[in-house]
Design an enzyme around this catalytic site. Sequence first.
Site, PDB file in Angstrom:
ATOM      1  N   LYS A  52     -19.512 -24.826-103.363  1.00 18.46           N
ATOM      2  CA  LYS A  52     -18.724 -23.658-103.011  1.00 18.46           C
ATOM      3  C   LYS A  52     -16.914 -23.492-103.987  1.00 18.46           C
ATOM      4  CE  LYS A  52     -14.892 -23.294-100.757  1.00 18.46           C
ATOM      5  NZ  LYS A  52     -14.598 -21.767-101.137  1.00 18.46           N
TER       6      LYS A  52
ATOM      7  N   GLU B 261     -10.398 -35.655-104.903  1.00 17.15           N
ATOM      8  CA  GLU B 261      -9.594 -35.433-105.632  1.00 17.15           C
ATOM      9  C   GLU B 261      -8.855 -34.731-105.717  1.00 17.15           C
ATOM     10  OE1 GLU B 261      -9.843 -37.523-108.428  1.00 17.15           O
ATOM     11  OE2 GLU B 261     -11.656 -37.829-108.101  1.00 17.15           O
TER      12      GLU B 261
ATOM     13  N   CYS C  58      -3.223 -31.137-110.953  1.00 19.15           N
ATOM     14  CA  CYS C  58      -3.236 -31.419-110.846  1.00 19.15           C
ATOM     15  C   CYS C  58      -2.558 -33.108-111.170  1.00 19.15           C
ATOM     16  CB  CYS C  58      -4.810 -31.845-109.534  1.00 19.15           C
ATOM     17  SG  CYS C  58      -5.661 -32.816-110.574  1.00 19.15           S
TER      18      CYS C  58
ATOM     19  N   GLU D  34       3.982 -31.486-104.101  1.00 21.85           N
ATOM     20  CA  GLU D  34       3.658 -30.722-105.200  1.00 21.85           C
ATOM     21  C   GLU D  34       4.368 -29.678-104.830  1.00 21.85           C
ATOM     22  OE1 GLU D  34      -0.668 -30.722-104.796  1.00 21.85           O
ATOM     23  OE2 GLU D  34      -0.862 -31.483-106.481  1.00 21.85           O
TER      24      GLU D  34
HETATM   25  P1  NAD Z   1      -7.149 -25.804-101.305  1.00 16.64           P
HETATM   26  O1  NAD Z   1      -7.458 -27.474-100.610  1.00 16.64           O
HETATM   27  O2  NAD Z   1      -6.652 -25.323-100.685  1.00 16.64           O
HETATM   28  O3  NAD Z   1      -9.433 -25.331-101.419  1.00 16.64           O
HETATM   29  C1  NAD Z   1      -9.636 -26.329-102.202  1.00 16.64           C
HETATM   30  C2  NAD Z   1     -11.432 -25.701-102.132  1.00 16.64           C
HETATM   31  O4  NAD Z   1     -10.853 -26.194-100.005  1.00 16.64           O
HETATM   32  C3  NAD Z   1     -10.876 -24.767-102.156  1.00 16.64           C
HETATM   33  O5  NAD Z   1     -12.782 -23.991-102.226  1.00 16.64           O
HETATM   34  C4  NAD Z   1     -11.007 -24.115-100.280  1.00 16.64           C
HETATM   35  O6  NAD Z   1     -11.634 -22.881-100.381  1.00 16.64           O
HETATM   36  C5  NAD Z   1     -11.434 -24.648 -99.017  1.00 16.64           C
HETATM   37  N1  NAD Z   1     -10.800 -25.018 -98.459  1.00 16.64           N
HETATM   38  C6  NAD Z   1     -10.073 -24.831 -98.758  1.00 16.64           C
HETATM   39  N2  NAD Z   1     -10.147 -24.757 -96.362  1.00 16.64           N
HETATM   40  C7  NAD Z   1     -11.097 -25.816 -95.872  1.00 16.64           C
HETATM   41  C8  NAD Z   1     -11.503 -26.688 -94.653  1.00 16.64           C
HETATM   42  N3  NAD Z   1     -10.809 -26.233 -93.844  1.00 16.64           N
HETATM   43  N4  NAD Z   1     -12.854 -26.670 -95.511  1.00 16.64           N
HETATM   44  C9  NAD Z   1     -13.265 -26.832 -96.337  1.00 16.64           C
HETATM   45  N5  NAD Z   1     -12.531 -26.882 -97.331  1.00 16.64           N
HETATM   46  C10 NAD Z   1     -11.504 -25.584 -97.797  1.00 16.64           C
HETATM   47  O7  NAD Z   1      -6.601 -26.540-102.760  1.00 16.64           O
HETATM   48  P2  NAD Z   1      -6.379 -24.855-103.399  1.00 16.64           P
HETATM   49  O8  NAD Z   1      -5.202 -23.920-103.287  1.00 16.64           O
HETATM   50  O9  NAD Z   1      -7.853 -24.463-104.120  1.00 16.64           O
HETATM   51  O10 NAD Z   1      -5.882 -26.221-105.432  1.00 16.64           O
HETATM   52  C11 NAD Z   1      -4.759 -26.645-105.268  1.00 16.64           C
HETATM   53  C12 NAD Z   1      -4.731 -27.708-104.980  1.00 16.64           C
HETATM   54  O11 NAD Z   1      -5.959 -28.789-105.547  1.00 16.64           O
HETATM   55  C13 NAD Z   1      -3.568 -28.681-105.555  1.00 16.64           C
HETATM   56  O12 NAD Z   1      -2.879 -29.380-103.792  1.00 16.64           O
HETATM   57  C14 NAD Z   1      -3.414 -29.909-106.313  1.00 16.64           C
HETATM   58  O13 NAD Z   1      -3.283 -31.027-106.495  1.00 16.64           O
HETATM   59  C15 NAD Z   1      -5.305 -30.477-105.500  1.00 16.64           C
HETATM   60  N6  NAD Z   1      -5.924 -30.371-106.652  1.00 16.64           N
HETATM   61  C16 NAD Z   1      -6.312 -31.812-107.151  1.00 16.64           C
HETATM   62  C17 NAD Z   1      -7.480 -31.691-107.962  1.00 16.64           C
HETATM   63  C18 NAD Z   1      -7.807 -33.781-108.646  1.00 16.64           C
HETATM   64  O14 NAD Z   1      -8.346 -34.075-109.551  1.00 16.64           O
HETATM   65  N7  NAD Z   1      -6.984 -34.254-108.295  1.00 16.64           N
HETATM   66  C19 NAD Z   1      -7.345 -31.295-109.184  1.00 16.64           C
HETATM   67  C20 NAD Z   1      -7.002 -30.000-109.183  1.00 16.64           C
HETATM   68  C21 NAD Z   1      -6.424 -29.724-107.912  1.00 16.64           C
END
Ligand code: NAD
Length: 472
Positions: free
Chosen positions: A171, A246, A280, A379
């Site tokens: 997804k 991650e 990130c 962040e």
């Molecule tokens: P997010 O956590 O909102 O969403 C990430 C994914 O999870 C999306 O596909 C979203 O639809 C899904 N999701 C949201 N709620 C969910 C739930 N309740 N159950 C299952 N899936 C769910 O993050 P974002 O806004 O897309 O990305 C930004 C964040 O991601 C930042 O905090 C960043 O630090 C982090 N990030 C981390 C890394 C890493 O490798 N450590 C890389 C990129 C981004």
Amino acid sequence: MDLARTDFYLDGRWVAAPTGQTLPVHNPATEQVVATVPAGTATDVDRAVAAARAAFPGWAATAPADRAAHLDRLHTALTARADTIARTVATELGTPLKVATRVQAGLPLTVLRGYVDLAARPPAEETIGHSLVVREPIGVVGAITPWNYPLHQVVAKLAPALAAGCTVVLKPSELTPLVAYLLFDAVHSAGLPPGVVNLVTGTGGVVGEAIAAHPDVDMVSFTGSTAVGRRISHLAADRVARVALELGGKSANVILDDADLATAVKVGVGNAFLNSGQTCTAWTRMLVHRSRYDEALTLAAQAAQGYRLGDPFDPATRLGPLVSAAQRQRVRDHIDKGLADGGRLIAGGPDAPLPGRGWFVAPTVIADVDPDSALAQEEVFGPVLAVLAVDDDDHAVAVANNSRYGLAGAVWSGDDERALRVARRMRTGAVDINGAPFNPLAPFGGYKQSGLGRELGSHGLDEFLQTKAIQR
Ligand code: NAD
């Protein structure tokens, strides 16, 4: 180009989404809707997981050399689409085309290439006394990914999972789902066996939760925010399923008094602003020895002012917009709070000029940031750099480690051994000394609340294996 998609990829075929419900995809530089994709349901996830489950025994039993050949064909098919991938990410995320070509399209191809090689080698077995210890694929993997590196984050899960012999349900983020469709076009043309990889688009609350909670998903590999990572861990814990997480970061760039300051600051600012700060691993806290602090601030302000904002397709653009209006608002709020908490504006800020439309934030540098304040702890995920003065190496290490995150970091010093000593003391999953480049074969992942497990290279592949002891 018509970017709209109406289907999922299930069991080796494009299948029309049954409900007709869709989600809009925006171009953040124009604020216009450029496409729609289906909003999946828990029933769609059931179908995808069933296909992955049915495909698992056959794929797990496929010889490593044959799995490698499949990944090699996928690499070829994806390479043929590299230009479209870069343009699609520039459109749905706003990454300037030049950076999108190098990072958003180029990096996943490099990562995939590495896994073609690793897939060809069967997992090492070992003999311990009268036990033969073997490693086997964990099973069906649910992969849930964010929007900031929308192809790289998918490939960093899919390639090692497939190399290990697992099958996958993906997804992608609902904000940037279009590039995942290009990947699955490549999957289809590469002829991967039906069910080995499956795509369901939709929201996190519906499709993401259904994957994380699915009784037939053996492992959930997630990249995204720490809050959602926590939620996914809870859902997976109910059936004791493995998770790889991650998550976020607040990485420190430690600049010691004997550093090449001009290079350290220029590279540090570039790192903090890469992908409009939506990275990130971004070094969002610059920790500078007090004796060089004022000099560093001047250099940082000059560097920030050199970032031209604008149309991602204009070759002169160095900084694109943020992914969404909501993200822009979050970043603006962080800047306001950082200034209200006593930070000193050095560049950018709320009143800096911006393009007429698009979800832009000016590249912003804030000095004198209190290490315990929100701007130093939370962040931001935007082009906002916090600069802090430190007194000596011990103080630099203490401030760097004063974080609930621990994803990345940097040290700059004229003395490599001194830099290495500081790097070893930093509680974080990666440290780059004097601007050493990213290594896509090295393990990637977080300490503390930045995550669990490692991605990339052989360490990333090991995450998808489990260990069996056979006594004889
Ligand atoms: P997010 O956590 O909102 O969403 C990430 C994914 O999870 C999306 O596909 C979203 O639809 C899904 N999701 C949201 N709620 C969910 C739930 N309740 N159950 C299952 N899936 C769910 O993050 P974002 O806004 O897309 O990305 C930004 C964040 O991601 C930042 O905090 C960043 O630090 C982090 N990030 C981390 C890394 C890493 O490798 N450590 C890389 C990129 C981004």
